[in-house]
Design a protein around this motif. Sequence first.
Motif, PDB file in Angstrom:
ATOM      1  N   GLY A 259     108.051  14.598  33.026  1.00  0.00           N
ATOM      2  CA  GLY A 259     108.618  13.910  34.144  1.00  0.00           C
ATOM      3  C   GLY A 259     107.869  13.918  35.526  1.00  0.00           C
ATOM      4  O   GLY A 259     108.132  12.320  36.329  1.00  0.00           O
ATOM      5  N   ALA A 260     106.533  13.355  35.423  1.00  0.00           N
ATOM      6  CA  ALA A 260     105.857  12.843  36.389  1.00  0.00           C
ATOM      7  C   ALA A 260     105.321  11.508  35.422  1.00  0.00           C
ATOM      8  O   ALA A 260     105.369  10.271  36.697  1.00  0.00           O
ATOM      9  N   GLU A 261     105.530  11.448  34.496  1.00  0.00           N
ATOM     10  CA  GLU A 261     105.218   9.732  33.628  1.00  0.00           C
ATOM     11  C   GLU A 261     106.799   9.724  33.982  1.00  0.00           C
ATOM     12  O   GLU A 261     106.223   8.080  34.898  1.00  0.00           O
TER      13      GLU A 261
ATOM     14  N   LEU B 158     107.631  -5.079  50.937  1.00  0.00           N
ATOM     15  CA  LEU B 158     106.716  -3.989  51.902  1.00  0.00           C
ATOM     16  C   LEU B 158     106.397  -3.531  51.313  1.00  0.00           C
ATOM     17  O   LEU B 158     105.159  -2.404  52.170  1.00  0.00           O
ATOM     18  N   GLY B 159     106.873  -3.211  50.160  1.00  0.00           N
ATOM     19  CA  GLY B 159     105.721  -1.980  49.249  1.00  0.00           C
ATOM     20  C   GLY B 159     106.226  -1.039  49.358  1.00  0.00           C
ATOM     21  O   GLY B 159     105.368   0.205  49.770  1.00  0.00           O
ATOM     22  N   ILE B 160     107.808  -0.722  49.648  1.00  0.00           N
ATOM     23  CA  ILE B 160     107.698   0.740  50.611  1.00  0.00           C
ATOM     24  C   ILE B 160     108.475   1.642  49.166  1.00  0.00           C
ATOM     25  O   ILE B 160     109.524   1.099  48.278  1.00  0.00           O
ATOM     26  N   PRO B 161     108.070   3.024  48.616  1.00  0.00           N
ATOM     27  CA  PRO B 161     108.636   3.853  47.942  1.00  0.00           C
ATOM     28  C   PRO B 161     109.822   4.662  48.397  1.00  0.00           C
ATOM     29  O   PRO B 161     110.339   4.286  49.015  1.00  0.00           O
ATOM     30  N   ALA B 162     110.238   4.813  46.791  1.00  0.00           N
ATOM     31  CA  ALA B 162     111.797   5.488  47.031  1.00  0.00           C
ATOM     32  C   ALA B 162     111.715   6.556  47.414  1.00  0.00           C
ATOM     33  O   ALA B 162     110.580   7.613  46.919  1.00  0.00           O
ATOM     34  N   LEU B 163     112.642   7.836  47.696  1.00  0.00           N
ATOM     35  CA  LEU B 163     112.699   8.834  47.998  1.00  0.00           C
ATOM     36  C   LEU B 163     112.906   9.518  46.826  1.00  0.00           C
ATOM     37  O   LEU B 163     114.362   9.011  45.736  1.00  0.00           O
TER      38      LEU B 163
ATOM     39  N   ARG C 142     106.352  17.304  38.972  1.00  0.00           N
ATOM     40  CA  ARG C 142     107.556  16.581  38.232  1.00  0.00           C
ATOM     41  C   ARG C 142     107.164  14.696  39.246  1.00  0.00           C
ATOM     42  O   ARG C 142     107.761  14.033  38.941  1.00  0.00           O
ATOM     43  N   GLY C 143     107.186  14.400  40.069  1.00  0.00           N
ATOM     44  CA  GLY C 143     107.187  13.746  41.444  1.00  0.00           C
ATOM     45  C   GLY C 143     108.640  13.794  42.100  1.00  0.00           C
ATOM     46  O   GLY C 143     108.594  12.566  42.579  1.00  0.00           O
ATOM     47  N   GLY C 144     109.548  14.259  41.906  1.00  0.00           N
ATOM     48  CA  GLY C 144     110.021  14.692  42.788  1.00  0.00           C
ATOM     49  C   GLY C 144     109.511  14.685  44.327  1.00  0.00           C
ATOM     50  O   GLY C 144     108.895  15.294  45.276  1.00  0.00           O
ATOM     51  N   HIS C 145     110.907  14.770  45.706  1.00  0.00           N
ATOM     52  CA  HIS C 145     110.504  14.860  46.710  1.00  0.00           C
ATOM     53  C   HIS C 145     111.207  15.458  47.762  1.00  0.00           C
ATOM     54  O   HIS C 145     111.111  17.030  48.776  1.00  0.00           O
ATOM     55  N   ILE C 146     112.817  15.238  47.122  1.00  0.00           N
ATOM     56  CA  ILE C 146     113.687  16.094  48.311  1.00  0.00           C
ATOM     57  C   ILE C 146     114.505  16.796  47.900  1.00  0.00           C
ATOM     58  O   ILE C 146     115.163  16.779  46.074  1.00  0.00           O
TER      59      ILE C 146
ATOM     60  N   ALA D 253     101.746  13.092  41.296  1.00  0.00           N
ATOM     61  CA  ALA D 253     103.010  14.232  41.472  1.00  0.00           C
ATOM     62  C   ALA D 253     102.197  15.596  41.538  1.00  0.00           C
ATOM     63  O   ALA D 253     100.889  15.378  42.488  1.00  0.00           O
ATOM     64  N   GLY D 254     102.680  16.447  42.845  1.00  0.00           N
ATOM     65  CA  GLY D 254     101.927  17.659  42.883  1.00  0.00           C
ATOM     66  C   GLY D 254     101.258  18.470  41.714  1.00  0.00           C
ATOM     67  O   GLY D 254     101.119  17.756  40.652  1.00  0.00           O
ATOM     68  N   PRO D 255     100.281  18.862  42.164  1.00  0.00           N
ATOM     69  CA  PRO D 255      99.628  19.949  40.840  1.00  0.00           C
ATOM     70  C   PRO D 255     100.598  21.423  40.352  1.00  0.00           C
ATOM     71  O   PRO D 255     101.894  21.284  40.640  1.00  0.00           O
ATOM     72  N   PRO D 256     100.332  21.239  38.574  1.00  0.00           N
ATOM     73  CA  PRO D 256     101.279  22.238  37.870  1.00  0.00           C
ATOM     74  C   PRO D 256     101.764  23.284  38.938  1.00  0.00           C
ATOM     75  O   PRO D 256     101.054  24.041  39.140  1.00  0.00           O
TER      76      PRO D 256
END
Length: 772
Positions: free
Chosen positions: A101-103, A118-123, A169-173, A387-390
């Motif tokens: 998932g993180a990949e 402007l290099g804005i990342p996505a949620l 996995r790299g998710g945010h919300i 991504a966050g820690p496992p």
Amino acid sequence: MLTPARDAAKDAALYRDPHAPVDDRVRDLLARMTLREKVGQLNQRMYGWDAYRRTPGGFELTDALHAETERFAGLGALYGLFRADAWSGVGPGTGPGADTGAELAALVQRHVIASSRLGIPALLVEEVPHGHMALDGTVLPVNLAVGATWDPELYGRAAAHAAAELRARGGHIALVSALDIARDPRWGRTEECFGEDPHLAAELTGALVRGMQGESGCDGGPFAPDRAAVVLKHFAGQGATVGGRNSAETELGPRELHEIHLPAARAGVRAGAAGVMSAYNEVDGLPCTGNRALLDGLLRGHWGFQGLVMADGLAIDRLARITGDPVSAGALALNSGIDLSLWDEGFTRLEEAVAQGLVDERTVDAAVARILRLKFRLGLFERPYDAGPPADPAAGRELSTALARSCVTLLHNDGATLPIPPRTGRIAVLGPHAATTAHQLGDYTAPQRDGTGTSVLDGLLRLAPPGTLVSHAAGCALTGGDTSGIPGAVALASAADIAVLVLGGSSARTTDTQFDANGAALAPVSEMTCGEGVDLASLRLGAAQRELLRAVAATGTLAVVVLLQGRPHAVPEAAQLASALLTAWYPGPWGGQAIAEVLLGHTGPTGRLPVSVPRSAGQLPVYYNHKDTEYTGYADTSADPLYSFGHGLAYTRFIYGPPRLSHASIPASGQLTCEVAVSNAGPLPGRAVAQLYVRRLRTPVWPRALELRAFRAVELAPGERRTVRFALGAEQLEQVGPDLRTAVLPGTLEIRVAASARDALAAPPARLHVTG
């Protein structure tokens, strides 16, 4: 592609400075954005599973994602990148698991940032209704089961684990159902509610937000790497649809809205929730997604909410029914307070709305600022690919099992049938739920890998004492009238000392399910009796299930019924024919283990009903906190529920003393304590849940029969007596006044403490006077 000179200028910008105040970074970035880029931040148009395809070498991005990022020179948010279920068509072999998932998240984020001037990342926005809805995500019991635990602390720990899995996995919300109140069990989404009571829902909602977001995330600061931003859904009143029909109209007056359907949202806002999702329904003719008084006036103005408001799927486009076209629908939603769309066309055309004078660009700026602020708080500009820690899957399983264990609720137990005596020689495990875990999981659940979970049969085979013969037959299907398997089940029951019938409903979707554009079931498969889009006119169990119960009971063998369900079914047959009756709602993959532990007495039942159980659908509504009127019964049946809110037996007996107040009279700003003695008068240890109810005698508005205002759990050894103490202040004594403002008002109240709402009506009260 950015040139080196433009890269250097961008890197020197204030919004790139991680040490600058977040609001300053937001203002700086916003000032650099074009209207097209701003509108792009407010859209999450595509389904995340359409953004990639899995290949033998990993993942590759699709033309659909390239087109979407080109359309708005970037991407504000992407929904469901990790979602796996029958609707998305994602399963093992096609979607990302915990190890990949993180990949995939990093691959998508690199493309989004490269597409943004402007290099804005996505949620990355994900469904986390009862655990992260992704392959290898820990499945928790559904919300109705969580409500049955009456244990906010345990739920908060489980919510924290779900957030950790999402961030790993790299998710945010995390999109989490929490705000709907179960007022009509015919509604298929009843399983997503914590129960019928606003206080219980508020306590669990606060625990959810604090658990998922962590201390800093709740206080408006940066989110820890293992904590996620929460968007609470649905705001507001979605649980009050007429006839229990999904997305139907509501007949909510403003007082019912404020007293019943807003307290959980208010608790979530007070806890620091990052966002809320507007509901599909309308309130007094105003759809929530286009209701400025609700979103801007109440939520942001009166409550001071500073987070983002997200629309539910395609809800903005539904506004075209009253505005006439998608452009004006998008304008109405934005002007009403919506910041982020979900799959709609209307928000993609906000540039047109600005050009036509339907929207002021400053309104666009305010919405974009709220989204950018959350991105800065999540650290996406500094660590866009991290991504966050496992997360430890064993810890997730332990928490899911603990919730399942705590939700099992004993409704009756004639002659102390349970726990099953250790010398029982033969146990027949019967019913369509007995040997499967698929129907323990609830709606919004990702496919489970083979071997995940424990059925009731598995649990009894594993835990029954050596020498116990455990036999099994399904007997019938969940739905339909086919009784051909009942004779075989009856033969096993006749030869057994006790028969355990595992009955109920199911929200399990399959690839045969037909779906609406927003993922709701259009044509449920044959065994799907609950879930989004699966509403019932009758609350009875399937005809064959009822016949199986009657046939087994006729053998004379002791019959124990276990209900696995996403709503309280009307089960008068089980109340009459079964020697013992339990409900575990949808207890998750390891619910079978938890149920077996309770049946065999390895642990006692500790659950309490979060909803009242009706005798029939014809009685509805049967919730306990109705208005206190001269309420008569029906000519053909009782108006009382079969089992009341808060009810739940133990393998021991608890006695409640009268409540004792520290003060008989207090000013509106005052505080007091209430004490009550609780004793274990039985032979076994147990967990009592002391429930404090308020009954208003003299009050400026018409009162309800009872209002749950506090609860405390206490573990008691046999013969032990303990004093349970409640602190009572504004939160416990406040009410919605004639002006719809919430405050402690002068009047006379009764304080009652008991084991359920029904018991509280007969419990001795303590009278309290609140002065002006």
